[in-house]
Design an enzyme around this catalytic site. Structure first.
Site, PDB file in Angstrom:
ATOM      1  N   ASP A   1       4.070 -13.467  -1.870  1.00  0.00           N
ATOM      2  CA  ASP A   1       3.075 -14.286  -1.175  1.00  0.00           C
ATOM      3  C   ASP A   1       1.811 -14.524  -2.000  1.00  0.00           C
ATOM      4  O   ASP A   1       0.894 -15.193  -1.551  1.00  0.00           O
ATOM      5  CB  ASP A   1       2.728 -13.691   0.194  1.00  0.00           C
ATOM      6  CG  ASP A   1       1.956 -12.381   0.097  1.00  0.00           C
ATOM      7  OD1 ASP A   1       1.746 -11.878  -1.032  1.00  0.00           O
ATOM      8  OD2 ASP A   1       1.570 -11.848   1.155  1.00  0.00           O
TER       9      ASP A   1
ATOM     10  N   HIS B   1      -0.547 -10.070  -1.486  1.00  0.00           N
ATOM     11  CA  HIS B   1      -0.370  -8.616  -1.429  1.00  0.00           C
ATOM     12  C   HIS B   1       0.191  -8.083  -2.743  1.00  0.00           C
ATOM     13  O   HIS B   1       0.842  -8.823  -3.485  1.00  0.00           O
ATOM     14  CB  HIS B   1       0.571  -8.238  -0.281  1.00  0.00           C
ATOM     15  CG  HIS B   1       0.008  -8.537   1.072  1.00  0.00           C
ATOM     16  ND1 HIS B   1       0.313  -9.691   1.771  1.00  0.00           N
ATOM     17  CD2 HIS B   1      -0.853  -7.835   1.855  1.00  0.00           C
ATOM     18  CE1 HIS B   1      -0.349  -9.692   2.918  1.00  0.00           C
ATOM     19  NE2 HIS B   1      -1.049  -8.585   2.997  1.00  0.00           N
TER      20      HIS B   1
ATOM     21  N   SER C   1      -2.821  -4.053   5.835  1.00  0.00           N
ATOM     22  CA  SER C   1      -1.546  -4.350   5.182  1.00  0.00           C
ATOM     23  C   SER C   1      -1.338  -3.557   3.908  1.00  0.00           C
ATOM     24  O   SER C   1      -0.195  -3.262   3.535  1.00  0.00           O
ATOM     25  CB  SER C   1      -1.451  -5.851   4.881  1.00  0.00           C
ATOM     26  OG  SER C   1      -2.532  -6.274   4.075  1.00  0.00           O
TER      27      SER C   1
END
Length: 344
Positions: free
Chosen positions: A241, A244, A77
């Protein structure tokens, strides 16, 4: 057992098909199993709702004369840009803009990274990338965080990474790997889980460095590069979130990678002669295991293969050069990159 020795053991097990278990000798005994399980559940509850979409950074960046420079990005990610809103906010997009500015040529970025990817996903990602770009000029990989949180055997994880680097190198591509970041900086993690995850992540990063350099690539230590900023400015450096990076966090990571990517492509340094290693800053030639261990403690450090007296190996194994290239980024490169974004 010291980290350098553990890194050599993990990399050796990866090369010869063995496995050492995830946490290594004695690590699992640091805290109770049920304590770790409870803290992990608590961390998952504190982490915000995962992003369902993120920008596709694959595109053409910059302008100039000549054929485009082909850059491929693979990994998890972090490489995919989860948490960013624009392709220009992803690591790949920022690197593409910077490389185009330095080279005076456009850059064609192909990003095959995926959220949630483990090192075992790299085989399929490499195949996809090479199907689209059979002979990339440079490949950038970010992997390892999910292997740590999913408790994948480190030797197995490193083996997948090494195989990916070798496949890419066989095409003639330069390979730059951003090693596993220090997951102990993630805000929702509480003690003792934070301490244990930090140790696992640092051991993973050191072992990755040994394997990548042996395979012909170079690494950049992400470590806790973002840690001080995350602690001081969590609202600015974390995305919604709380797991990240935000666009500001991605910019910090890309700034650490850009000098090494540009060097691999022959675009760095700006001066014809590269400065000698600064030993006062810890730079210089040493064994790859020692360089890997020191790089973990010096975020932003690059480790690449070296030779001494025409020999690639010494008493301590493969020779490696440790550099801290981030200090060499000129202000003009930052200005050129920002101008390229503004003009696009």
């Amino acid at each position: 057992m010291g980290r350098a020795r553990r890194a050599r053991r993990i990399a050796a097990a990866a090369a010869y098909g063995g496995g050492l278990g995830f946490a290594g000798v004695g690590a699992a005994g640091l805290v109770g199993y049920w304590t770790i399980k409870a803290e992990a559940r608590h961390a998952r509850r504190r982490i915000g709702k995962p992003f369902e979409t993120f920008p596709d950074a694959s595109d053409r960046y910059g302008v100039g004369v000549g054929d485009p420079i082909d850059l491929v990005v693979l990994g998890d990610s972090l490489a995919a840009g989860v948490g960013s809103q624009s392709r220009y906010e992803t690591i790949g997009g920022i690197l593409a803009v910077g490389i185009a500015a330095l080279a005076g040529r456009p850059v064609r970025l192909t990003n095959v990274a995926a959220s949630g990817a483990e090192a075992s996903w790299l085989e399929e990602q490499v195949s996809r990338a090479l199907a689209e770009v059979p002979a990339p000029h440079c490949a950038v990989i970010s992997i390892g965080g999910n292997d740590v949180t999913h408790r994948i055997d480190r030797a197995v994880s490193v083996r997948h990474l090494e195989h990916a680097v070798r496949r890419l190198r066989q095409t003639g591509a330069e390979v730059v790997v951003g090693t596993c970041p220090d997951l102990g900086t993630i805000e929702p993690l509480a003690q003792p889980l934070r301490l244990l995850v930090r140790r696992w992540a640092r051991d993973m990063a050191a072992a990755q460095t040994v394997a990548v350099v042996e395979a012909g690539g170079r690494t950049v230590s992400l470590g806790d590069l973002l840690g001080p900023h995350f602690v001081a400015m969590p609202e600015e450096m974390f995305s919604a979130d709380r797991f990240h990076p935000s666009p500001a966090g991605y910019a910090q990571a890309a700034a650490a990678l850009l000098p090494s990517v540009a060097t691999a492509l022959g675009l760095w340094p700006v001066d014809p002669e590269e400065p000698d290693p600064d030993r006062l800053r810890g730079e210089g030639v040493t064994s790859v295991a020692d360089a890997a261990t020191r790089a973990v403690r010096m975020p932003g450090s690059e480790v690449s293969g070296a030779d001494v007296g025409g020999r690639e190996r010494g008493p301590g194994g493969r020779w490696a050069m440790l550099r801290r290239r981030l200090r060499l980024v000129p202000d003009s490169a930052r200005v050129m990159a920002q101008d390229a974004i503004d003009d696009d």
